[in-house]
Motif scaffolding. Structure first.
Motif, PDB file in Angstrom:
ATOM      1  N   LEU A   5       0.851  -1.044  -0.061  1.00  0.00           N
ATOM      2  CA  LEU A   5       0.030  -0.088   0.133  1.00  0.00           C
ATOM      3  C   LEU A   5       0.879   1.164  -0.049  1.00  0.00           C
ATOM      4  CD1 LEU A   5      -2.807  -0.890   2.373  1.00  0.00           C
ATOM      5  CD2 LEU A   5      -3.064  -0.636   0.058  1.00  0.00           C
ATOM      6  N   TYR A   6       1.740   1.187   1.183  1.00  0.00           N
ATOM      7  CA  TYR A   6       2.647   2.349   0.915  1.00  0.00           C
ATOM      8  C   TYR A   6       3.480   2.843  -0.315  1.00  0.00           C
ATOM      9  CZ  TYR A   6       6.478   5.403   2.409  1.00  0.00           C
ATOM     10  OH  TYR A   6       7.319   6.635   2.670  1.00  0.00           O
ATOM     11  N   ASP A   7       3.975   1.543  -0.888  1.00  0.00           N
ATOM     12  CA  ASP A   7       4.809   1.765  -2.142  1.00  0.00           C
ATOM     13  C   ASP A   7       4.101   2.054  -3.216  1.00  0.00           C
ATOM     14  OD1 ASP A   7       7.287   1.053  -0.597  1.00  0.00           O
ATOM     15  OD2 ASP A   7       7.178  -1.181  -1.338  1.00  0.00           O
ATOM     16  N   THR A   8       2.751   1.727  -3.302  1.00  0.00           N
ATOM     17  CA  THR A   8       2.015   1.886  -4.416  1.00  0.00           C
ATOM     18  C   THR A   8       1.501   3.294  -4.351  1.00  0.00           C
ATOM     19  OG1 THR A   8       1.114  -0.263  -4.605  1.00  0.00           O
ATOM     20  CG2 THR A   8      -0.144   1.397  -5.621  1.00  0.00           C
ATOM     21  N   PHE A   9       1.132   3.763  -3.189  1.00  0.00           N
ATOM     22  CA  PHE A   9       0.515   5.105  -3.058  1.00  0.00           C
ATOM     23  C   PHE A   9       1.842   6.197  -3.361  1.00  0.00           C
ATOM     24  CE2 PHE A   9      -2.405   7.681  -0.053  1.00  0.00           C
ATOM     25  CZ  PHE A   9      -2.219   8.834  -0.691  1.00  0.00           C
ATOM     26  N   THR A  10       3.090   5.879  -2.556  1.00  0.00           N
ATOM     27  CA  THR A  10       4.256   6.951  -2.737  1.00  0.00           C
ATOM     28  C   THR A  10       4.795   7.080  -4.128  1.00  0.00           C
ATOM     29  OG1 THR A  10       5.767   5.296  -1.985  1.00  0.00           O
ATOM     30  CG2 THR A  10       4.863   6.840  -0.417  1.00  0.00           C
ATOM     31  N   GLY A  11       4.541   5.649  -5.049  1.00  0.00           N
ATOM     32  CA  GLY A  11       4.742   5.788  -6.395  1.00  0.00           C
ATOM     33  C   GLY A  11       3.725   6.507  -7.032  1.00  0.00           C
ATOM     34  N   ILE A  12       2.790   6.565  -6.850  1.00  0.00           N
ATOM     35  CA  ILE A  12       1.599   7.502  -7.571  1.00  0.00           C
ATOM     36  C   ILE A  12       2.079   8.888  -7.233  1.00  0.00           C
ATOM     37  CG2 ILE A  12      -0.715   8.154  -7.708  1.00  0.00           C
ATOM     38  CD1 ILE A  12      -1.572   5.096  -7.080  1.00  0.00           C
ATOM     39  N   LEU A  13       2.329   9.341  -5.899  1.00  0.00           N
ATOM     40  CA  LEU A  13       2.742  10.718  -5.800  1.00  0.00           C
ATOM     41  C   LEU A  13       4.084  11.118  -6.453  1.00  0.00           C
ATOM     42  CD1 LEU A  13       1.940  10.519  -1.748  1.00  0.00           C
ATOM     43  CD2 LEU A  13       0.684  11.570  -3.480  1.00  0.00           C
ATOM     44  N   LEU A  14       4.800  10.128  -6.507  1.00  0.00           N
ATOM     45  CA  LEU A  14       6.252  10.427  -7.347  1.00  0.00           C
ATOM     46  C   LEU A  14       6.285  10.282  -8.744  1.00  0.00           C
ATOM     47  CD1 LEU A  14       8.616   8.971  -4.466  1.00  0.00           C
ATOM     48  CD2 LEU A  14       7.913  11.307  -4.734  1.00  0.00           C
ATOM     49  N   GLY A  15       4.942   9.831  -9.342  1.00  0.00           N
ATOM     50  CA  GLY A  15       5.059   9.664 -10.522  1.00  0.00           C
ATOM     51  C   GLY A  15       5.487   8.417 -11.217  1.00  0.00           C
ATOM     52  N   ARG A  16       5.862   7.494 -10.221  1.00  0.00           N
ATOM     53  CA  ARG A  16       6.293   6.403 -10.708  1.00  0.00           C
ATOM     54  C   ARG A  16       5.362   5.265 -11.240  1.00  0.00           C
ATOM     55  NH1 ARG A  16      10.125   6.535  -6.020  1.00  0.00           N
ATOM     56  NH2 ARG A  16       8.436   5.491  -5.029  1.00  0.00           N
ATOM     57  N   ASN A  17       4.264   5.431 -10.551  1.00  0.00           N
ATOM     58  CA  ASN A  17       3.031   4.577 -11.092  1.00  0.00           C
ATOM     59  C   ASN A  17       1.988   5.382 -11.597  1.00  0.00           C
ATOM     60  OD1 ASN A  17       4.067   2.461  -9.628  1.00  0.00           O
ATOM     61  ND2 ASN A  17       3.301   2.730  -7.815  1.00  0.00           N
ATOM     62  N   LYS A  18       1.095   4.835 -12.444  1.00  0.00           N
ATOM     63  CA  LYS A  18       0.021   5.639 -13.187  1.00  0.00           C
ATOM     64  C   LYS A  18      -0.941   5.816 -12.141  1.00  0.00           C
ATOM     65  CE  LYS A  18      -3.116   5.200 -17.122  1.00  0.00           C
ATOM     66  NZ  LYS A  18      -3.792   5.990 -16.587  1.00  0.00           N
ATOM     67  N   ALA A  19      -1.335   7.234 -12.112  1.00  0.00           N
ATOM     68  CA  ALA A  19      -2.642   7.646 -11.000  1.00  0.00           C
ATOM     69  C   ALA A  19      -3.720   7.312 -11.452  1.00  0.00           C
ATOM     70  CB  ALA A  19      -2.149   8.959 -10.710  1.00  0.00           C
ATOM     71  N   PRO A  20      -4.789   6.855 -10.768  1.00  0.00           N
ATOM     72  CA  PRO A  20      -6.146   6.891 -11.323  1.00  0.00           C
ATOM     73  C   PRO A  20      -6.712   7.999 -11.686  1.00  0.00           C
ATOM     74  CG  PRO A  20      -5.921   5.854  -8.999  1.00  0.00           C
ATOM     75  CD  PRO A  20      -4.610   6.721  -9.320  1.00  0.00           C
ATOM     76  N   GLU A  21      -7.653   7.912 -12.696  1.00  0.00           N
ATOM     77  CA  GLU A  21      -8.108   9.045 -13.489  1.00  0.00           C
ATOM     78  C   GLU A  21      -8.845   9.829 -12.470  1.00  0.00           C
ATOM     79  OE1 GLU A  21      -9.200  11.164 -16.528  1.00  0.00           O
ATOM     80  OE2 GLU A  21      -8.376   8.994 -16.817  1.00  0.00           O
ATOM     81  N   GLY A  22      -8.386  11.132 -12.829  1.00  0.00           N
ATOM     82  CA  GLY A  22      -8.811  12.364 -11.806  1.00  0.00           C
ATOM     83  C   GLY A  22      -7.862  12.619 -10.627  1.00  0.00           C
ATOM     84  N   TRP A  23      -6.886  11.962 -10.402  1.00  0.00           N
ATOM     85  CA  TRP A  23      -6.227  12.098  -9.130  1.00  0.00           C
ATOM     86  C   TRP A  23      -4.935  13.207  -9.560  1.00  0.00           C
ATOM     87  CZ3 TRP A  23      -4.436   7.603  -5.702  1.00  0.00           C
ATOM     88  CH2 TRP A  23      -5.448   7.102  -5.083  1.00  0.00           C
ATOM     89  N   ILE A  24      -4.507  13.487 -10.710  1.00  0.00           N
ATOM     90  CA  ILE A  24      -3.663  14.291 -11.169  1.00  0.00           C
ATOM     91  C   ILE A  24      -4.102  15.422 -11.887  1.00  0.00           C
ATOM     92  CG2 ILE A  24      -1.345  14.680 -12.194  1.00  0.00           C
ATOM     93  CD1 ILE A  24      -1.156  12.795  -9.753  1.00  0.00           C
ATOM     94  N   LYS A  25      -3.905  16.628 -11.362  1.00  0.00           N
ATOM     95  CA  LYS A  25      -4.326  17.967 -12.203  1.00  0.00           C
ATOM     96  C   LYS A  25      -3.060  18.583 -12.628  1.00  0.00           C
ATOM     97  CE  LYS A  25      -8.694  17.457 -11.162  1.00  0.00           C
ATOM     98  NZ  LYS A  25      -9.782  16.680 -11.944  1.00  0.00           N
ATOM     99  N   VAL A  26      -3.233  18.981 -14.081  1.00  0.00           N
ATOM    100  CA  VAL A  26      -2.075  19.714 -14.479  1.00  0.00           C
ATOM    101  C   VAL A  26      -2.445  21.179 -14.324  1.00  0.00           C
ATOM    102  CG1 VAL A  26      -0.580  20.099 -16.431  1.00  0.00           C
ATOM    103  CG2 VAL A  26      -1.285  18.016 -16.152  1.00  0.00           C
ATOM    104  N   ILE A  27      -1.475  21.949 -13.656  1.00  0.00           N
ATOM    105  CA  ILE A  27      -1.587  23.468 -13.665  1.00  0.00           C
ATOM    106  C   ILE A  27      -0.784  24.112 -14.637  1.00  0.00           C
ATOM    107  CG2 ILE A  27      -1.731  25.264 -12.234  1.00  0.00           C
ATOM    108  CD1 ILE A  27      -2.563  23.406  -9.815  1.00  0.00           C
ATOM    109  N   GLU A  28      -1.110  24.909 -15.575  1.00  0.00           N
ATOM    110  CA  GLU A  28      -0.254  25.597 -16.378  1.00  0.00           C
ATOM    111  C   GLU A  28      -0.600  27.200 -16.060  1.00  0.00           C
ATOM    112  OE1 GLU A  28      -0.967  24.262 -20.479  1.00  0.00           O
ATOM    113  OE2 GLU A  28      -1.717  22.421 -19.835  1.00  0.00           O
TER     114      GLU A  28
END
Length: 106
Positions: free
Chosen positions: A83-106
């Motif tokens: 759980l920890y590794d997957t979550f931190t992997g998402i936060l650090l961009g190593r794992n694909k995030a679920p739809e809607g979790w990442i918002k690109v701000i330009e």
């Protein structure tokens, strides 16, 4: 027994870990009240929050009644670690995030 809505903390971290457990790790996820008598049968136990993501619990002491979780005494148990590794992997961009979790701000 389904818990009353006011007993469940509205934690984004908790909800995120539930999505990861179900959708990434294929675990059955159940959200309900847990009775203290059940805790002694747990293989692992963890606490979650924004800064810690998820941390293992090694021991619970309830007025002299101790419950120990061997997997949490010195390191994370295998499920907590995934759980920890997957979550931190998402936060650090190593794992694909679920739809809607990442918002690109330009």
């Amino acid at each position: 027994m389904t818990p009353k809505s006011e007993t469940i903390l509205p934690s984004i971290t908790r909800r995120s870990l539930m999505v990861i457990a179900k959708d990434y790790l294929g675990l059955e996820v159940e959200e309900r009240e847990v009775y203290f008598e059940e805790v002694k049968d747990f293989a692992e136990c963890g606490l979650c929050g924004t800064a810690a993501v998820i941390s293992p619990v090694g021991k619970i002491n309830d007025h002299g009644n101790e419950i120990c979780f061997p997997s949490g005494m010195t390191e994370m148990g295998p499920i907590t670690k995934k759980l920890y590794d997957t979550f931190t992997g998402i936060l650090l961009g190593r794992n694909k995030a679920p739809e809607g979790w990442i918002k690109v701000i330009e």
